[in-house]
Design an enzyme around this catalytic site. Structure first.
Site, mmCIF file in Angstrom:
data_model
loop_
_atom_site.group_PDB
_atom_site.id
_atom_site.type_symbol
_atom_site.label_atom_id
_atom_site.label_comp_id
_atom_site.label_asym_id
_atom_site.label_seq_id
_atom_site.Cartn_x
_atom_site.Cartn_y
_atom_site.Cartn_z
ATOM 1 N N HIS A 1 0.817 -1.211 0.000
ATOM 2 C CA HIS A 1 0.000 0.000 0.000
ATOM 3 C C HIS A 1 0.852 1.263 0.000
ATOM 4 O O HIS A 1 0.542 2.216 -0.710
ATOM 5 C CB HIS A 1 -0.930 0.010 1.216
ATOM 6 C CG HIS A 1 -2.107 -0.892 1.088
ATOM 7 N ND1 HIS A 1 -3.393 -0.431 0.992
ATOM 8 C CD2 HIS A 1 -2.193 -2.249 1.028
ATOM 9 C CE1 HIS A 1 -4.231 -1.455 0.884
ATOM 10 N NE2 HIS A 1 -3.519 -2.566 0.918
ATOM 11 N N ASP B 1 -4.888 6.519 2.132
ATOM 12 C CA ASP B 1 -5.141 5.113 1.847
ATOM 13 C C ASP B 1 -6.560 4.759 2.279
ATOM 14 O O ASP B 1 -7.099 5.310 3.248
ATOM 15 C CB ASP B 1 -4.135 4.235 2.595
ATOM 16 C CG ASP B 1 -4.244 2.770 2.200
ATOM 17 O OD1 ASP B 1 -5.120 2.073 2.753
ATOM 18 O OD2 ASP B 1 -3.486 2.320 1.337
ATOM 19 N N GLN C 1 12.574 -5.497 -7.423
ATOM 20 C CA GLN C 1 11.602 -6.156 -8.307
ATOM 21 C C GLN C 1 11.460 -5.452 -9.656
ATOM 22 O O GLN C 1 11.382 -6.122 -10.695
ATOM 23 C CB GLN C 1 10.235 -6.251 -7.625
ATOM 24 C CG GLN C 1 9.166 -6.909 -8.502
ATOM 25 C CD GLN C 1 8.017 -7.480 -7.710
ATOM 26 O OE1 GLN C 1 8.224 -8.375 -6.889
ATOM 27 N NE2 GLN C 1 6.818 -6.973 -7.944
ATOM 28 N N HIS D 1 1.558 -14.039 -6.858
ATOM 29 C CA HIS D 1 0.364 -14.182 -6.021
ATOM 30 C C HIS D 1 -0.750 -13.234 -6.458
ATOM 31 O O HIS D 1 -1.814 -13.214 -5.847
ATOM 32 C CB HIS D 1 0.726 -13.924 -4.562
ATOM 33 C CG HIS D 1 1.185 -12.521 -4.276
ATOM 34 N ND1 HIS D 1 2.109 -11.847 -5.055
ATOM 35 C CD2 HIS D 1 0.842 -11.643 -3.298
ATOM 36 C CE1 HIS D 1 2.317 -10.646 -4.565
ATOM 37 N NE2 HIS D 1 1.558 -10.490 -3.501
ATOM 38 N N SER E 1 2.222 -6.117 -8.151
ATOM 39 C CA SER E 1 2.989 -7.089 -8.928
ATOM 40 C C SER E 1 2.397 -7.294 -10.316
ATOM 41 O O SER E 1 3.120 -7.359 -11.315
ATOM 42 C CB SER E 1 3.054 -8.423 -8.181
ATOM 43 O OG SER E 1 3.827 -8.305 -7.005
ATOM 44 N N GLU F 1 3.101 -4.175 -12.382
ATOM 45 C CA GLU F 1 4.517 -4.065 -12.738
ATOM 46 C C GLU F 1 4.880 -5.053 -13.840
ATOM 47 O O GLU F 1 5.655 -4.727 -14.747
ATOM 48 C CB GLU F 1 5.377 -4.272 -11.494
ATOM 49 C CG GLU F 1 5.309 -3.086 -10.527
ATOM 50 C CD GLU F 1 5.787 -3.410 -9.125
ATOM 51 O OE1 GLU F 1 6.311 -4.523 -8.916
ATOM 52 O OE2 GLU F 1 5.620 -2.556 -8.232
ATOM 53 N N ALA G 1 -6.861 -11.955 0.238
ATOM 54 C CA ALA G 1 -7.287 -10.573 -0.023
ATOM 55 C C ALA G 1 -8.014 -10.506 -1.369
ATOM 56 O O ALA G 1 -8.859 -11.345 -1.654
ATOM 57 C CB ALA G 1 -6.082 -9.634 0.053
ATOM 58 N N ASP G 2 -7.658 -9.522 -2.207
ATOM 59 C CA ASP G 2 -8.369 -9.342 -3.478
ATOM 60 C C ASP G 2 -7.659 -10.013 -4.652
ATOM 61 O O ASP G 2 -7.918 -9.696 -5.813
ATOM 62 C CB ASP G 2 -8.530 -7.849 -3.774
ATOM 63 C CG ASP G 2 -7.186 -7.125 -3.865
ATOM 64 O OD1 ASP G 2 -6.137 -7.754 -3.606
ATOM 65 O OD2 ASP G 2 -7.185 -5.921 -4.178
ATOM 66 N N GLN G 3 -6.778 -10.968 -4.364
ATOM 67 C CA GLN G 3 -5.901 -11.500 -5.405
ATOM 68 C C GLN G 3 -6.623 -12.347 -6.454
ATOM 69 O O GLN G 3 -6.202 -12.394 -7.618
ATOM 70 C CB GLN G 3 -4.749 -12.271 -4.755
ATOM 71 C CG GLN G 3 -3.817 -11.341 -3.983
ATOM 72 C CD GLN G 3 -2.918 -12.046 -3.001
ATOM 73 O OE1 GLN G 3 -2.822 -13.268 -2.981
ATOM 74 N NE2 GLN G 3 -2.257 -11.279 -2.137
#
EC number: 2.4.1.-
Length: 488
Positions: free
Chosen positions: A23, A127, A354, A369, A374, A377, A392-394
């Protein structure tokens, strides 16, 4: 160029990032972007979180002359029973610590409110997990901009699940697929893939579920919402979501790439593993390396880590596998493999650069994940994905990859309630099959098309952040809206 209000004072926006790397990285990058446009940007956080990006911010001031600063509030470590230095969910080293960090967040509210009153910003950029900032914004008669981490598609999915409740149909089995109604695309889920708040009854709600309800309420009361995405990735969902929501919506992503144009690619610049990783990548063939990372929070059981290691070893594909800093590896990792660049693969503990890995010519795939950052990117740098959502929201983020045809799926069906991964162990044969399908079957029509699509999307992402691009223009529009608010 300095952005000024009607009274001639420099426009001042306060940024309040959540205590989690996933976040705070994009939100701090947003602050840097505002500062690059002449807006006075103040980042309000805790001391140990500030240490992660302070050198980058100091360089923004020293080298680029940006009007950006960090203000810290003491973290209540003693009050909640945490060791000094544990100030984010990423730094938690035991299952009990995240609960204590949540408690600390409630104790931080008043000192943060007091500091905001003292600083008197013209706008609060918060946030989503600080819903109380909408109240302090109302008190100060300033706009509150809510930062939403996920793409428009993900929030459209969540909205329609709550409105149409297709998962509540009678006799629906955990393994049965159903269509989420009303979306621009046909998107299917299984009941077992949905977040816990959708499956629970009202009398089963947790403290976190109550927080999500507060977040939703604060969205409606906010002046606007910002998403880290770009129009070309999901044009139908940008238009669809903006019709659903009362507050104005803006998008100026990919934030990581946008911010890298300022000066520094990596926000967190202190990577102990930089030299090891880059030297090893430089020795690999183009598009040959699989990058494997499940974020800094997920805790796999050793049995699952062992299956992943076996699959990587058997595939003969060069790889970088990033592990949590305190991961215990003695019982499953092949002897001598940790950070041994003479091997065909690297097992790296802790933070890695990364964005640098994604951009490197040797990187040809990413097992992920499906964390929002990620996924974005990977798209930005044209890296196709093997998706392995966890919590979570993955599972919603995975749909962005699936619908746009930017990767392949491992085939995970079970959502995890927390960072302790307790779902069924995926066997090495299944993991190896996915690795070889993406990394070795490069001549297949399926993989050629995936690589072509992700490269085309990468160009769109990078063009969106150029002057005159969709994200550039959205950022310009948002700053102007904040100025206009202060004229009224």
């Amino acid at each position: 160029m300095v952005a000024t209000c009607n009274n001639g004072e420099i426009l001042h926006v306060l940024f309040l990032p959540f205590l989690s790397a996933g976040h705070f990285i994009p939100l701090v990058n947003a602050a840097r972007l505002f500062a690059s446009r002449g807006v006075k940007a103040t980042i309000l956080t805790t001391p140990h979180n500030a240490l992660l990006f302070r050198s980058t911010i100091d360089d923004d001031v020293r080298i680029s002359g940006f009007p950006i600063s960090i203000v810290t509030i003491k973290f209540p470590s003693a009050e909640v029973g945490l060791p000094e230095g544990i100030e984010s969910f990423n730094s938690a080293t035991s299952p009990e610590m995240p609960h204590k960090i949540f408690y600390a967040l409630s104790l931080l509210q008043k000192p943060m409110e007091d500091k905001i009153r003292e600083l008197r910003p013209d706008c609060i950029f918060s946030d989503m997990y600080f819903p109380w900032t909408v109240d302090i914004a109302d008190e100060l008669h300033i706009p509150r901009i809510l930062y939403n981490l996920s793409a428009y598609m993900c929030y459209s999915i969540m909205h329609n699940l709550k409105v149409y409740r297709p998962h509540k149909q009678p006799n629906l089995d955990e393994s049965q697929s159903f269509v989420v109604p009303g979306l621009p695309d046909e998107i299917k889920f299984k009941l077992s893939q949905l977040t816990d708040d959708l499956r629970k009854s009202d009398d089963q709600k947790t403290v976190f579920d109550e927080l999500l309800e507060q977040v939703e309420d604060s969205e409606e009361r906010s002046y606007g919402i910002v998403h880290d995405t770009f129009y070309e990735l999901e044009p139908a969902y940008v238009d669809y979501y903006q019709k659903l929501k009362k507050p104005k919506c803006w998008h100026f992503g990919p934030l990581s790439h946008f911010a890298s144009k300022i000066r520094s690619k990596e926000l967190i610049s202190e990577h102990n593993n930089n030299e090891i990783v880059i030297d090893w990548l430089n020795a690999q063939k183009p598009k040959s390396v699989l990058y494997v990372s499940f974020g800094s929070m997920a805790r796999f059981p050793e049995s699952q880590l062992n299956e992943i290691a076996q699959a990587l070893d058997a595939s003969n594909v060069p790889f970088i596998f990033v592990l949590r800093p305190n991961e215990e590896t003695a019982s499953w990792l092949p002897v001598g493999n940790l950070e041994d660049k003479t091997k065909k693969g690297l097992y790296i503990k802790g933070w890695v650069p990364q964005l640098t890995i994604m951009e490197h010519s040797a990187t040809g795939g990413f097992m992920t994940h499906c964390g929002t950052n990620s996924v974005l990117e990977a798209i930005t740098f044209g890296v196709p994905m093997i998706t392995w959502p966890l919590y979570a929201d993955q599972f919603y983020n995975e749909k962005v990859v699936e619908v746009r045809g930017l990767g392949i799926k491992i085939g995970i069906d079970v959502w995890n309630e927390g960072i302790e991964i307790t779902g069924p162990v995926i066997e090495s044969a299944k993991i190896r099959e996915a690795i070889e399908r993406l990394m070795i079957s490069n001549g297949s029509e399926e993989i050629i098309n995936i690589r072509d699509r992700v490269m085309a999307m990468s160009k769109m992402a990078q063009n969106a952040t150029n002057e005159g691009g969709s994200s550039w223009n959205n950022l310009t529009a948002l700053i102007q809206h904040i100025k206009n608010y202060n004229l009224n």
